[in-house]
Design a protein around this motif. Structure first.
Motif, PDB file in Angstrom:
ATOM      1  N   ASP A 102      17.507  27.551  35.148  1.00 18.12           N
ATOM      2  CA  ASP A 102      18.759  26.892  34.791  1.00 18.12           C
ATOM      3  C   ASP A 102      19.580  27.921  34.021  1.00 18.12           C
ATOM      4  OD1 ASP A 102      20.747  25.053  34.391  1.00 18.12           O
ATOM      5  OD2 ASP A 102      19.748  24.075  32.709  1.00 18.12           O
ATOM      6  N   CYS A 103      20.221  28.815  34.771  1.00 13.84           N
ATOM      7  CA  CYS A 103      20.935  29.940  34.159  1.00 13.84           C
ATOM      8  C   CYS A 103      22.441  29.726  34.196  1.00 13.84           C
ATOM      9  CB  CYS A 103      20.632  31.234  34.908  1.00 13.84           C
ATOM     10  SG  CYS A 103      18.937  31.741  34.808  1.00 13.84           S
ATOM     11  N   GLU A 104      23.069  30.303  33.222  1.00 15.44           N
ATOM     12  CA  GLU A 104      24.523  30.343  33.190  1.00 15.44           C
ATOM     13  C   GLU A 104      24.904  31.747  32.754  1.00 15.44           C
ATOM     14  OE1 GLU A 104      27.903  28.293  30.529  1.00 15.44           O
ATOM     15  OE2 GLU A 104      26.489  26.925  31.500  1.00 15.44           O
ATOM     16  N   PHE A 105      25.695  32.416  33.564  1.00 15.74           N
ATOM     17  CA  PHE A 105      26.075  33.780  33.252  1.00 15.74           C
ATOM     18  C   PHE A 105      27.301  33.786  32.350  1.00 15.74           C
ATOM     19  CE2 PHE A 105      23.635  34.130  37.121  1.00 15.74           C
ATOM     20  CZ  PHE A 105      22.798  35.180  36.820  1.00 15.74           C
ATOM     21  N   GLU A 106      27.250  34.594  31.332  1.00 13.46           N
ATOM     22  CA  GLU A 106      28.326  34.714  30.358  1.00 13.46           C
ATOM     23  C   GLU A 106      29.256  35.850  30.776  1.00 13.46           C
ATOM     24  OE1 GLU A 106      29.540  33.113  27.667  1.00 13.46           O
ATOM     25  OE2 GLU A 106      30.982  34.736  27.618  1.00 13.46           O
ATOM     26  N   THR A 107      30.525  35.541  30.936  1.00 15.39           N
ATOM     27  CA  THR A 107      31.490  36.556  31.366  1.00 15.39           C
ATOM     28  C   THR A 107      32.588  36.772  30.329  1.00 15.39           C
ATOM     29  OG1 THR A 107      32.802  34.902  32.542  1.00 15.39           O
ATOM     30  CG2 THR A 107      31.099  36.057  33.817  1.00 15.39           C
ATOM     31  N   GLY A 108      32.391  36.246  29.132  1.00 17.69           N
ATOM     32  CA  GLY A 108      33.423  36.336  28.097  1.00 17.69           C
ATOM     33  C   GLY A 108      33.830  37.760  27.765  1.00 17.69           C
ATOM     34  N   ASN A 109      32.861  38.655  27.631  1.00 16.62           N
ATOM     35  CA  ASN A 109      33.191  40.047  27.302  1.00 16.62           C
ATOM     36  C   ASN A 109      33.987  40.710  28.420  1.00 16.62           C
ATOM     37  OD1 ASN A 109      31.926  39.885  24.825  1.00 16.62           O
ATOM     38  ND2 ASN A 109      30.010  40.754  25.560  1.00 16.62           N
ATOM     39  N   MET A 110      33.617  40.424  29.659  1.00 13.46           N
ATOM     40  CA  MET A 110      34.358  40.986  30.798  1.00 13.46           C
ATOM     41  C   MET A 110      35.786  40.452  30.817  1.00 13.46           C
ATOM     42  SD  MET A 110      32.453  43.056  32.676  1.00 13.46           S
ATOM     43  CE  MET A 110      33.076  43.002  34.324  1.00 13.46           C
ATOM     44  N   GLN A 111      35.938  39.170  30.542  1.00 12.10           N
ATOM     45  CA  GLN A 111      37.271  38.574  30.538  1.00 12.10           C
ATOM     46  C   GLN A 111      38.120  39.162  29.416  1.00 12.10           C
ATOM     47  OE1 GLN A 111      36.640  34.332  30.413  1.00 12.10           O
ATOM     48  NE2 GLN A 111      35.789  34.283  32.469  1.00 12.10           N
ATOM     49  N   THR A 112      37.522  39.361  28.256  1.00 10.49           N
ATOM     50  CA  THR A 112      38.250  39.959  27.131  1.00 10.49           C
ATOM     51  C   THR A 112      38.687  41.376  27.473  1.00 10.49           C
ATOM     52  OG1 THR A 112      37.044  38.622  25.524  1.00 10.49           O
ATOM     53  CG2 THR A 112      38.094  40.625  24.698  1.00 10.49           C
ATOM     54  N   LEU A 113      37.770  42.161  28.004  1.00  9.15           N
ATOM     55  CA  LEU A 113      38.092  43.536  28.384  1.00  9.15           C
ATOM     56  C   LEU A 113      39.209  43.566  29.418  1.00  9.15           C
ATOM     57  CD1 LEU A 113      37.528  46.581  28.333  1.00  9.15           C
ATOM     58  CD2 LEU A 113      35.762  46.184  30.062  1.00  9.15           C
ATOM     59  N   PHE A 114      39.103  42.740  30.438  1.00 11.07           N
ATOM     60  CA  PHE A 114      40.124  42.716  31.479  1.00 11.07           C
ATOM     61  C   PHE A 114      41.470  42.296  30.895  1.00 11.07           C
ATOM     62  CE2 PHE A 114      42.303  41.085  35.282  1.00 11.07           C
ATOM     63  CZ  PHE A 114      42.128  42.168  36.127  1.00 11.07           C
ATOM     64  N   GLY A 115      41.454  41.336  29.983  1.00  4.98           N
ATOM     65  CA  GLY A 115      42.695  40.870  29.360  1.00  4.98           C
ATOM     66  C   GLY A 115      43.370  41.925  28.504  1.00  4.98           C
ATOM     67  N   GLU A 116      42.610  42.866  27.973  1.00 10.66           N
ATOM     68  CA  GLU A 116      43.165  43.912  27.111  1.00 10.66           C
ATOM     69  C   GLU A 116      43.621  45.146  27.884  1.00 10.66           C
ATOM     70  OE1 GLU A 116      40.084  44.613  24.248  1.00 10.66           O
ATOM     71  OE2 GLU A 116      40.476  42.738  23.183  1.00 10.66           O
ATOM     72  N   MET A 117      43.358  45.180  29.171  1.00  8.03           N
ATOM     73  CA  MET A 117      43.725  46.349  29.975  1.00  8.03           C
ATOM     74  C   MET A 117      45.215  46.333  30.308  1.00  8.03           C
ATOM     75  SD  MET A 117      40.443  46.307  32.536  1.00  8.03           S
ATOM     76  CE  MET A 117      40.991  47.614  33.590  1.00  8.03           C
ATOM     77  N   GLU A 159      48.486  48.495  34.933  1.00  7.76           N
ATOM     78  CA  GLU A 159      48.096  49.559  35.864  1.00  7.76           C
ATOM     79  C   GLU A 159      46.572  49.638  35.985  1.00  7.76           C
ATOM     80  OE1 GLU A 159      48.436  54.393  36.473  1.00  7.76           O
ATOM     81  OE2 GLU A 159      49.626  53.434  34.910  1.00  7.76           O
ATOM     82  N   ASP A 160      45.875  49.582  34.849  1.00 11.51           N
ATOM     83  CA  ASP A 160      44.410  49.619  34.886  1.00 11.51           C
ATOM     84  C   ASP A 160      43.839  48.377  35.571  1.00 11.51           C
ATOM     85  OD1 ASP A 160      44.218  52.096  33.735  1.00 11.51           O
ATOM     86  OD2 ASP A 160      43.698  51.355  31.729  1.00 11.51           O
ATOM     87  N   LYS A 161      44.486  47.235  35.368  1.00 13.82           N
ATOM     88  CA  LYS A 161      44.022  46.019  36.041  1.00 13.82           C
ATOM     89  C   LYS A 161      44.101  46.168  37.553  1.00 13.82           C
ATOM     90  CE  LYS A 161      45.087  42.691  32.412  1.00 13.82           C
ATOM     91  NZ  LYS A 161      45.911  41.545  32.024  1.00 13.82           N
ATOM     92  N   ARG A 162      45.149  46.819  38.031  1.00 18.40           N
ATOM     93  CA  ARG A 162      45.266  47.047  39.477  1.00 18.40           C
ATOM     94  C   ARG A 162      44.237  48.072  39.950  1.00 18.40           C
ATOM     95  NH1 ARG A 162      50.628  46.588  38.025  1.00 18.40           N
ATOM     96  NH2 ARG A 162      50.882  48.837  37.857  1.00 18.40           N
ATOM     97  N   THR A 163      44.005  49.100  39.138  1.00 13.58           N
ATOM     98  CA  THR A 163      43.067  50.160  39.519  1.00 13.58           C
ATOM     99  C   THR A 163      41.626  49.677  39.474  1.00 13.58           C
ATOM    100  OG1 THR A 163      44.584  51.839  38.660  1.00 13.58           O
ATOM    101  CG2 THR A 163      42.288  52.502  38.978  1.00 13.58           C
ATOM    102  N   TYR A 164      41.267  48.963  38.413  1.00 16.03           N
ATOM    103  CA  TYR A 164      39.888  48.500  38.205  1.00 16.03           C
ATOM    104  C   TYR A 164      39.852  46.979  38.273  1.00 16.03           C
ATOM    105  CZ  TYR A 164      39.800  53.190  36.274  1.00 16.03           C
ATOM    106  OH  TYR A 164      39.933  54.538  36.092  1.00 16.03           O
ATOM    107  N   ASN A 165      40.132  46.445  39.421  1.00 17.05           N
ATOM    108  CA  ASN A 165      40.257  44.998  39.577  1.00 17.05           C
ATOM    109  C   ASN A 165      38.882  44.330  39.560  1.00 17.05           C
ATOM    110  OD1 ASN A 165      41.109  42.439  40.052  1.00 17.05           O
ATOM    111  ND2 ASN A 165      41.687  42.787  42.162  1.00 17.05           N
ATOM    112  N   PHE A 166      38.463  43.882  38.388  1.00 15.92           N
ATOM    113  CA  PHE A 166      37.176  43.195  38.263  1.00 15.92           C
ATOM    114  C   PHE A 166      37.332  41.860  37.546  1.00 15.92           C
ATOM    115  CE2 PHE A 166      37.506  45.994  34.596  1.00 15.92           C
ATOM    116  CZ  PHE A 166      37.172  45.172  33.539  1.00 15.92           C
ATOM    117  N   ASP A 167      38.419  41.178  37.817  1.00 16.01           N
ATOM    118  CA  ASP A 167      38.671  39.874  37.204  1.00 16.01           C
ATOM    119  C   ASP A 167      37.633  38.877  37.724  1.00 16.01           C
ATOM    120  OD1 ASP A 167      39.592  37.512  36.167  1.00 16.01           O
ATOM    121  OD2 ASP A 167      41.588  37.651  37.058  1.00 16.01           O
TER     122      ASP A 167
END
Length: 79
Positions: free
Chosen positions: A27-42, A45-53
């Motif tokens: 019964d797993c749930e993956f935490e993506t909060g850190n990835m979302q925070t990082l993506f939000g701070e990019m 241009e970087d969001k387009r280059t490193y599209n990992f939303d």
């Protein structure tokens, strides 16, 4: 020939059972909060280059159309 095909099919089923049996009771749930925070701070241009939303990932589609076929092709060597 039918016996060989049946044996190969049973071997594949056994392999898939070995791979996925552990996941049937988790019964797993993956935490993506850190990835979302990082993506939000990019920058935009970087969001387009490193599209990992991670919010844009369609997980059922990913599992069915990419993950499972990849396992079959590269791990089980079928298809």
């Amino acid at each position: 020939r039918k016996v060989n095909l049946l044996e190969a099919t049973l071997d594949q089923i056994a392999t898939l059972t070995d791979i996925y049996s552990a996941y049937t009771t988790l019964d797993c749930e993956f935490e993506t909060g850190n990835m979302q925070t990082l993506f939000g701070e990019m920058s935009e241009e970087d969001k387009r280059t490193y599209n990992f939303d991670v919010n844009r990932i369609n997980w059922p589609e990913y599992v069915q159309e990419i993950h499972i076929p990849g396992l079959k092709r590269h791990v089980l060597k079928i298809g």
